[in-house]
Design an enzyme around this catalytic site. Structure first.
Site, short mmCIF file in Angstrom:
data_model
loop_
_atom_site.label_atom_id
_atom_site.label_comp_id
_atom_site.label_asym_id
_atom_site.label_seq_id
_atom_site.Cartn_x
_atom_site.Cartn_y
_atom_site.Cartn_z
N CYS A 1 -10.85 5.28 5.79
CA CYS A 1 -10.15 5.01 4.55
C CYS A 1 -10.93 3.87 3.71
CB CYS A 1 -8.43 4.70 4.95
SG CYS A 1 -8.48 3.37 6.16
N GLU B 1 0.31 4.66 4.52
CA GLU B 1 -1.10 4.37 4.28
C GLU B 1 -2.19 5.34 3.88
OE1 GLU B 1 -1.79 1.14 4.76
OE2 GLU B 1 0.28 0.57 5.59
#
Ligand code: NAD
Length: 461
Positions: free
Chosen positions: A269, A235
């Site tokens: 993110c 990720e």
């Protein structure tokens, strides 16, 4: 601070408070020898843990959540001191981690019958990989550790957690709390930097690496794991575009866009990292965002009322400042908020950057700070092309009429597109990136599957 494996650790890792820049604590650095012992214990613990019933592991997850819920304030305080985020945000992060154990415990991995014939029965099971290396980043240390730990354990794996060297305290405490509930060796946290991460990824008994962090480190991990075919879930970073459609009232959405970019001072993110706005609306939007930036309260996360804390490190604060300065040199207009910041800490004032020429680093790379680049367009197709023209593919958003937005969303090459929202992550919806933003997904049933491999049993006669 006591953590399994610390007896054999040697030198100490300093932990800074990003609001002051001062070192306020140290943790034992895990040595290569200690790591070998910890992975061996995790492998030994597998025998019992993987053979338990799912119902038993589910009960243990619920006990983990309950144990965590008794330490919310303690964990949140540490999190704010080492990461810098406002205390209310730190509390919300720990509370979400408590809920995550509960949500994960509600998932199930049933045996699937594939063939049922008079002379042949074939079933498919989802079985654990073995020892999971969970490597976490500095921005949301607690929730991003728990989103790995909970599904990995439910599936029957054991876990070695390596937090960021910038935020180890809350993760070591988290592991201590959970170790009070779980059998020995099922979960251990180790503190160290890139070298320790490399040793963990390269360990022959680590069967799966679940990593959340930057693209650069993700690339190194993918390369290291590939040699021995260890499974990876990656990720990685994002550079999420937000496209505002023509005819959208920008003054109505400015506040939402602002806070979806500034959450955790931009260290998220899936934050809005660049905004594409019709040329005719550019001025209105820049005015509205600049006024919000001026009003935002920047300060120590421990102070009541702080909305934006410091960046986690001096290195990150300097990098963000460098990207803004580079854009300015290339002709962009920079609006730095009037708000005062404290000396000594790693602060960056909320900043709105407009009139960016195409192709600046601020547009093309992930900045990870409280900065909103506003890029104007005259042709929507050009905005979509620019939105797609980076190495990233994590999230994106389109703001405007939902029908028209859906057509634009279909053109965006990324893992998630939000319409009239951005960065809303949920426990029951998969999340992951395309291209350099990652491999595989986390969250929900689909995330749980990443911690399992398929095993087929075929019975004849
Ligand atoms: P980072 O990549 O610098 O570090 C992450 C972790 O990797 C740390 O624990 C670090 O010690 C470890 N590490 C460093 N080098 C290593 C190596 N060679 N082998 C193994 N481990 C190594 O990331 P960061 O600065 O802590 O976090 C910010 C980044 O994380 C941003 O790019 C952000 O977008 C990304 N992120 C992504 C998601 C997502 O879900 N996609 C979520 C949060 C953060």
């Amino acid at each position: 601070m006591t953590t399994a494996g610390t007896a054999a650790h040697d030198s100490r890792l300093p932990v800074q408070n990003p609001a002051t820049g001062e070192v306020f604590d140290h943790v034992p650095r895990c040595t290569a020898d200690a790591l070998a012992g910890i992975v061996a214990r995790a492998r030994d613990a597998l025998r019992d843990w993987s053979r338990r019933t799912e119902a038993d592991r589910r009960r243990q997850l619920l006990a983990c959540g309950a144990a965590l819920s008794r330490h919310v304030d303690e964990l949140a305080g540490l999190l704010t001191r080492e990461q810098g985020k406002p205390l209310a945000g730190a509390r919300a992060e720990v509370a979400l981690a408590v809920d995550w154990f509960r949500h994960t415990a509600a998932l199930t991995l049933a045996t699937e019958p594939l063939v049922d014939e008079p002379t042949a029965q074939i079933v498919m099971d989802r079985v654990p990989y073995g020892v999971v290396a969970a490597i976490a980043p500095s921005n949301y240390p607690i929730i991003l550790a728990v989103t790995k730990i909970a599904p990995a354990l439910l599936a029957g794996n054991t876990v070695v957690l390596k937090p960021s060297p910038m935020t180890p305290l809350s993760s070591l405490l988290l592991a201590d709390i959970l170790a009070g509930v779980l059998p020995p060796g099922v979960l251990t946290a180790v503190a160290g930097d890139a070298e320790l991460g490399q040793a963990l990824v390269g360990h022959p008994d680590v069967a799966l690496v679940s990593f959340t962090g930057s693209v650069e480190v993700g690339r190194a991990i993918a390369g290291a794991a590939a040699g021995r075919f260890a499974h990876t879930v990656l990720e990685l970073g994002g550079n999420d575009p937000c496209i505002i459609l023509p005819d959208t009232d920008v003054t109505q959405i400015a506040e939402q866009v602002f806070w979806r970019a500034m959450r955790n001072s931009g260290q998220f993110c899936a934050a809005v990292k660049r905004v594409y706005v019709p040329q005719a609306r550019r001025h209105e939007l820049v005015e509205a965002l600049s006024s919000l930036a001026d009003k935002a309260v920047v300060g120590d996360g421990m102070d009541a009322g702080t909305q934006l804390g410091p960046l986690v490190s001096r290195q990150l604060a300097d990098r963000v400042a460098g990207l803004v300065e580079d854009a300015r040199i290339h002709g962009a207009t920079v609006h730095r908020a009037a708000t005062a910041t404290r000396q000594g800490g790693h602060f960056h004032r909320p900043t709105i950057v407009s009139d960016l020429p195409a192709g600046t680093d601020l547009e093309l790379t992930e900045q990870f700070g409280p900065v909103i680049p506003v890029i104007s367009y005259t042709d929507l197709a050009d905005a979509v092309a620019r939105a797609n023209a980076t190495q990233y593919g994590l999230g994106a958003s389109v703001w405007g009429d939902p029908g028209a937005a859906r057509a634009v969303a279909d053109e965006l090459d990324c893992g998630t597109v939000w319409i009239n929202d951005h960065g809303d992550l949920r426990h029951d919806v998969p999340f992951g990136g395309t291209r350099c933003s990652g491999l595989g997904v986390e969250y929900g049933y689909w995330g749980l599957l990443e911690y399992t491999r398929i095993k087929v049993t075929s019975v004849k006669g």
